[in-house]
Design a protein around this motif. Structure first.
Motif, PDB file in Angstrom:
ATOM      1  N   ARG A  18      -8.712  -6.004  -0.075  1.00  0.00           N
ATOM      2  CA  ARG A  18      -9.487  -5.216   0.881  1.00  0.00           C
ATOM      3  C   ARG A  18      -8.790  -5.250   2.246  1.00  0.00           C
ATOM      4  NH1 ARG A  18     -14.959  -4.102   0.633  1.00  0.00           N
ATOM      5  NH2 ARG A  18     -15.222  -5.711  -0.961  1.00  0.00           N
ATOM      6  N   ASP A  19      -8.636  -4.081   2.866  1.00  0.00           N
ATOM      7  CA  ASP A  19      -8.087  -3.971   4.229  1.00  0.00           C
ATOM      8  C   ASP A  19      -6.658  -4.491   4.346  1.00  0.00           C
ATOM      9  OD1 ASP A  19     -10.533  -2.920   5.077  1.00  0.00           O
ATOM     10  OD2 ASP A  19     -11.350  -4.907   5.499  1.00  0.00           O
ATOM     11  N   VAL A  20      -5.736  -3.921   3.590  1.00  0.00           N
ATOM     12  CA  VAL A  20      -4.314  -4.213   3.788  1.00  0.00           C
ATOM     13  C   VAL A  20      -3.931  -3.710   5.187  1.00  0.00           C
ATOM     14  CG1 VAL A  20      -1.981  -3.708   3.001  1.00  0.00           C
ATOM     15  CG2 VAL A  20      -3.796  -4.087   1.337  1.00  0.00           C
ATOM     16  N   ASP A  35       0.796  -1.229   0.000  1.00  0.00           N
ATOM     17  CA  ASP A  35       0.000   0.000   0.000  1.00  0.00           C
ATOM     18  C   ASP A  35       0.826   1.276   0.000  1.00  0.00           C
ATOM     19  OD1 ASP A  35      -2.580   1.030  -0.200  1.00  0.00           O
ATOM     20  OD2 ASP A  35      -2.649   1.531   1.927  1.00  0.00           O
ATOM     21  N   ASP A  60      -9.139   0.819  -1.001  1.00  0.00           N
ATOM     22  CA  ASP A  60      -9.520   2.220  -0.837  1.00  0.00           C
ATOM     23  C   ASP A  60      -8.452   3.184  -1.348  1.00  0.00           C
ATOM     24  OD1 ASP A  60     -11.923   1.495   0.279  1.00  0.00           O
ATOM     25  OD2 ASP A  60     -11.196   1.612   2.348  1.00  0.00           O
ATOM     26  N   SER A  61      -7.228   2.692  -1.559  1.00  0.00           N
ATOM     27  CA  SER A  61      -6.160   3.565  -2.038  1.00  0.00           C
ATOM     28  C   SER A  61      -6.231   3.828  -3.532  1.00  0.00           C
ATOM     29  CB  SER A  61      -4.789   2.944  -1.704  1.00  0.00           C
ATOM     30  OG  SER A  61      -4.624   2.800  -0.316  1.00  0.00           O
ATOM     31  N   TYR A  87      -1.966  -3.236  -3.135  1.00  0.00           N
ATOM     32  CA  TYR A  87      -2.639  -1.991  -2.782  1.00  0.00           C
ATOM     33  C   TYR A  87      -3.915  -2.282  -2.011  1.00  0.00           C
ATOM     34  CZ  TYR A  87       0.404   0.368  -6.133  1.00  0.00           C
ATOM     35  OH  TYR A  87       1.489   0.854  -6.790  1.00  0.00           O
ATOM     36  N   ASP A  88      -4.206  -1.422  -1.056  1.00  0.00           N
ATOM     37  CA  ASP A  88      -5.507  -1.476  -0.408  1.00  0.00           C
ATOM     38  C   ASP A  88      -6.561  -0.961  -1.380  1.00  0.00           C
ATOM     39  OD1 ASP A  88      -7.799  -0.250   1.344  1.00  0.00           O
ATOM     40  OD2 ASP A  88      -6.686  -1.572   2.680  1.00  0.00           O
ATOM     41  N   LYS A 111       1.380  -0.459   5.984  1.00  0.00           N
ATOM     42  CA  LYS A 111       2.195   0.004   4.864  1.00  0.00           C
ATOM     43  C   LYS A 111       3.625  -0.504   5.084  1.00  0.00           C
ATOM     44  CE  LYS A 111      -0.541   4.201   4.072  1.00  0.00           C
ATOM     45  NZ  LYS A 111      -1.093   3.788   2.778  1.00  0.00           N
TER      46      LYS A 111
END
Length: 298
Positions: free
Chosen positions: A179-181, A139, A158-159, A155-156, A184
């Motif tokens: 979803r939901d990583v 992420d 939402d990013s 990557y998450d 970082k």
């Protein structure tokens, strides 16, 4: 339905008994609507809707395009494997937390804390320039890549909320979305890790049990994540089709996919119908399986 309720078998993997009960109903009646499921389970509509959302987030069900919405159960073997991977990832994350506590209170020199925006940016740049073989990323959007170095990024979801984010992500190497990583992270050559832990604070780790835990976590998340980079392969799908199918496999709704691709939701629905026909599939889950079997997604 009969009064008999079989004993739950998925609780150890984080599935509550009511979610499993509805999953069993869906297995017996695939491609049911929410109304069908309410009648079969003898539940009120709001209860069915709540647990359907849970099944979708757990990967135990998928939603077919079109109206009315119909729901398809995941194949039990595949669903349990995914749930088990998530459980393993949670265990590794817990071990990571324990290792960080141990390092903080028993081995004060086991890691280096970097503070300040400029110092952090400089250290990320130096680590990137030192990479020889592989860079693993959780992420974080890399601004450049180096020739001869393999990049793998998760990557998450939402990013990557804007249309341009997908193009930027795909240009940075082999990438996947989840979803939901949980955190970082950047790992260079499996020997240096840079772990942001707060505002303007990064922890740098060298070879250690903590770094080993982070590497195990990355590998688990990589297997769970959905590819964003389509395979170079001849087949019935265009590169745009493969990208759309990858986003759908990651659990995005048609509306979310349309927003990321910068197209109308109806366009996404039409393309998904074409993909299903091209793969001779009746559901998105089936289409994803067949695309993977044919090497159309990596």
């Amino acid at each position: 339905m009969h009064n008999y309720r079989p004993a739950p078998v998925l609780e150890a993997l984080g599935v509550c008994s009511e979610d499993e009960q509805l999953y069993r109903v869906l297995l017996a009646r695939p491609e049911s609507t929410a109304t069908d499921l309410a009648a079969s389970a003898d539940w009120p509509a709001n209860r069915v809707s709540r647990h359907l959302r849970s099944l979708l987030s757990l990967g135990l069900a998928s939603r077919t395009p079109g109206r009315p919405a119909r729901y398809v159960p995941a194949v039990p073997e595949a669903a349990v494997e995914l749930l088990a991977l998530r459980k393993q990832a949670a265990i590794v994350e817990a071990r990571l937390g324990a290792a960080m506590l141990s390092a903080e209170f028993r081995q004060p020199d086991a890691f280096t804390v970097i503070r300040g925006t400029e110092a952090i940016a400089q250290r990320f740049y130096q680590a990137h320039q030192c990479a020889q073989d592989e860079v693993l990323v959780l992420d974080q959007l890399l601004v450049s890549t180096r020739h001869g170095v393999t990049y793998r990024t998760i990557y998450d979801m939402d990013s990557l909320s804007q249309p341009g984010d997908l193009a930027a992500a795909r240009s940075s190497g082999c990438c996947r979305m989840l979803r939901d990583v949980p955190l970082k992270l950047v790992v260079v050559d499996r020997r240096i890790a840079l772990l942001p832990t707060g505002a303007d604070v990064v922890v740098e780790l060298g070879p250690s049990s903590l770094l080993d835990a982070l590497l195990r976590l990355f590998d688990l998340l990589w297997h769970q994540a959905s590819p964003l980079t389509p395979a170079v392969s001849e087949g019935p799908l265009t590169s745009d089709d493969r990208q759309l199918l990858s986003l759908a496999a990651a659990g995005l709704t048609d509306q979310a996919i349309a927003r990321r691709l910068g197209v109308a939701q109806r366009t996404v629905e039409r393309r998904m119908q074409r993909i299903l026909r091209a793969l001779d599939a009746t559901t998105r889950f089936q289409a994803g399986l067949r695309a993977g079997q044919q090497g159309l997604l990596v």
